[in-house]
Design an enzyme around this catalytic site. Structure first.
Site, PDB file in Angstrom:
ATOM      1  N   SER A   1      -7.398  17.729  -9.450  1.00  5.43           N
ATOM      2  CA  SER A   1      -8.432  16.929 -10.090  1.00  5.43           C
ATOM      3  C   SER A   1      -9.795  17.563  -9.820  1.00  5.43           C
ATOM      4  O   SER A   1      -9.935  18.410  -8.927  1.00  5.43           O
ATOM      5  CB  SER A   1      -8.395  15.506  -9.508  1.00  5.43           C
ATOM      6  OG  SER A   1      -9.525  14.750  -9.892  1.00  5.43           O
TER       7      SER A   1
ATOM      8  N   TYR B   1      -7.982   8.317  -3.756  1.00  5.02           N
ATOM      9  CA  TYR B   1      -7.733   9.276  -4.828  1.00  5.02           C
ATOM     10  C   TYR B   1      -8.344  10.629  -4.459  1.00  5.02           C
ATOM     11  O   TYR B   1      -7.702  11.679  -4.574  1.00  5.02           O
ATOM     12  CB  TYR B   1      -8.322   8.771  -6.145  1.00  5.02           C
ATOM     13  CG  TYR B   1      -7.983   9.642  -7.336  1.00  5.02           C
ATOM     14  CD1 TYR B   1      -6.788   9.469  -8.026  1.00  5.02           C
ATOM     15  CD2 TYR B   1      -8.853  10.645  -7.762  1.00  5.02           C
ATOM     16  CE1 TYR B   1      -6.461  10.268  -9.119  1.00  5.02           C
ATOM     17  CE2 TYR B   1      -8.540  11.456  -8.841  1.00  5.02           C
ATOM     18  CZ  TYR B   1      -7.345  11.257  -9.520  1.00  5.02           C
ATOM     19  OH  TYR B   1      -7.033  12.066 -10.586  1.00  5.02           O
TER      20      TYR B   1
END
Length: 260
Positions: free
Chosen positions: A152, A165
């Site tokens: 990410s 996350y």
């Protein structure tokens, strides 16, 4: 084996005869990855949490490829470990593993709940580790394989309101290098894709926020959100023989986000 200039052809990008596991492959980015691999010639074993998989099945079978869909909760370690054995039962081998399944829960850090932390880490990090470990055992016996993790932009940055996350995606970046170091001698490459801002269900909330959406677009040189189709070529490259000397790398596909 060293590849000579005369050896190279577009067949290096072919996945004909290969078997690929794609987690969370029935929707969003995972669906794009699965269809891309099928178009390149691979058969698919797809894990999904729900049962909305008819479209994905049709898209893959349209390419003349075989697909098996396996409903499971990957946040439970025993389920993650079982995926590889189920794939081997169905297809006899595993050539490619795409660790795509993930989740995100947003809340200010001072209000973040323990159960939300655990849910994100269990799926985004723990399932990836145990799945990769099990797949590697099969790939070592085969003396070949490709493990592709989904990282990410928050593998590089801190973000806001998503502490687990961010932690999980930093860890994915690190585990990609760790697996690469240990598995290279067996002909296995481990790499990751770090998508930029992609229009999927996971980003619906921030795309609906006009101020945040404008901030994001202002930083992307491409001046648009990505779609899953923008990642399809990348996964084929990393799954194919064309990337045999790429190892331990996280490839950003971000429209230039990190460059700015």
């Amino acid at each position: 084996m060293t590849t000579q200039l005369s050896d190279f052809s577009l067949d290096f990008f072919s996945l004909t005869g290969k078997v690929a596991i794609v987690t969370g492959g029935a929707t969003g980015l995972g669906q794009g990855f699965a269809v891309a691999l099928a178009k390149a010639g691979a058969d698919l074993f797809i894990t999904t949490h729900g049962t909305s998989w008819d479209e994905t099945r049709e898209l893959i079978e349209k390419e003349g490829r075989r697909v098996e869909l396996f409903q499971t909760d990957l946040s439970k370690r025993e389920n993650a470990k079982a995926v590889v054995s189920e794939c081997v039962k169905a297809f006899g081998k595993v050539d490619i593993l795409v660790n795509n399944a993930g989740t995100i829960r947003r809340s200010p850090i001072l209000e973040y709940k323990e159960e939300d932390w655990d849910a994100v880490i269990d799926l985004n990090l723990n399932s990836l580790y145990f799945l990769s470990q099990e797949a590697a055992k099969v790939m070592v016996e085969q003396k070949s394989g490709k493990i592709i993790n989904v990282a990410s932009m928050l593998s590089y940055q801190g973000g806001k309101f998503v502490p687990p996350y961010t932690a999980s995606k930093h860890a994915v970046h690190g585990l990609t290098k760790s697996f690469a170091n240990e598995l290279a001698e067996y002909g296995i490459q481990t790499n990751a894709i770090a998508p930029g801002y992609v229009a999927t269900n996971n980003t619906t909330q921030i795309r609906a926020d006009e101020k945040r959406n404008a901030e994001i677009l202002s930083r992307i040189p491409a001046a648009r959100w990505a779609t899953p189709a923008d990642l399809m070529g990348t996964v084929v490259f990393l799954a194919s023989n064309a990337s045999n000397y790429v190892n331990g790398h996280t490839l950003a596909v971000d429209g230039g986000w990190l460059a700015r």
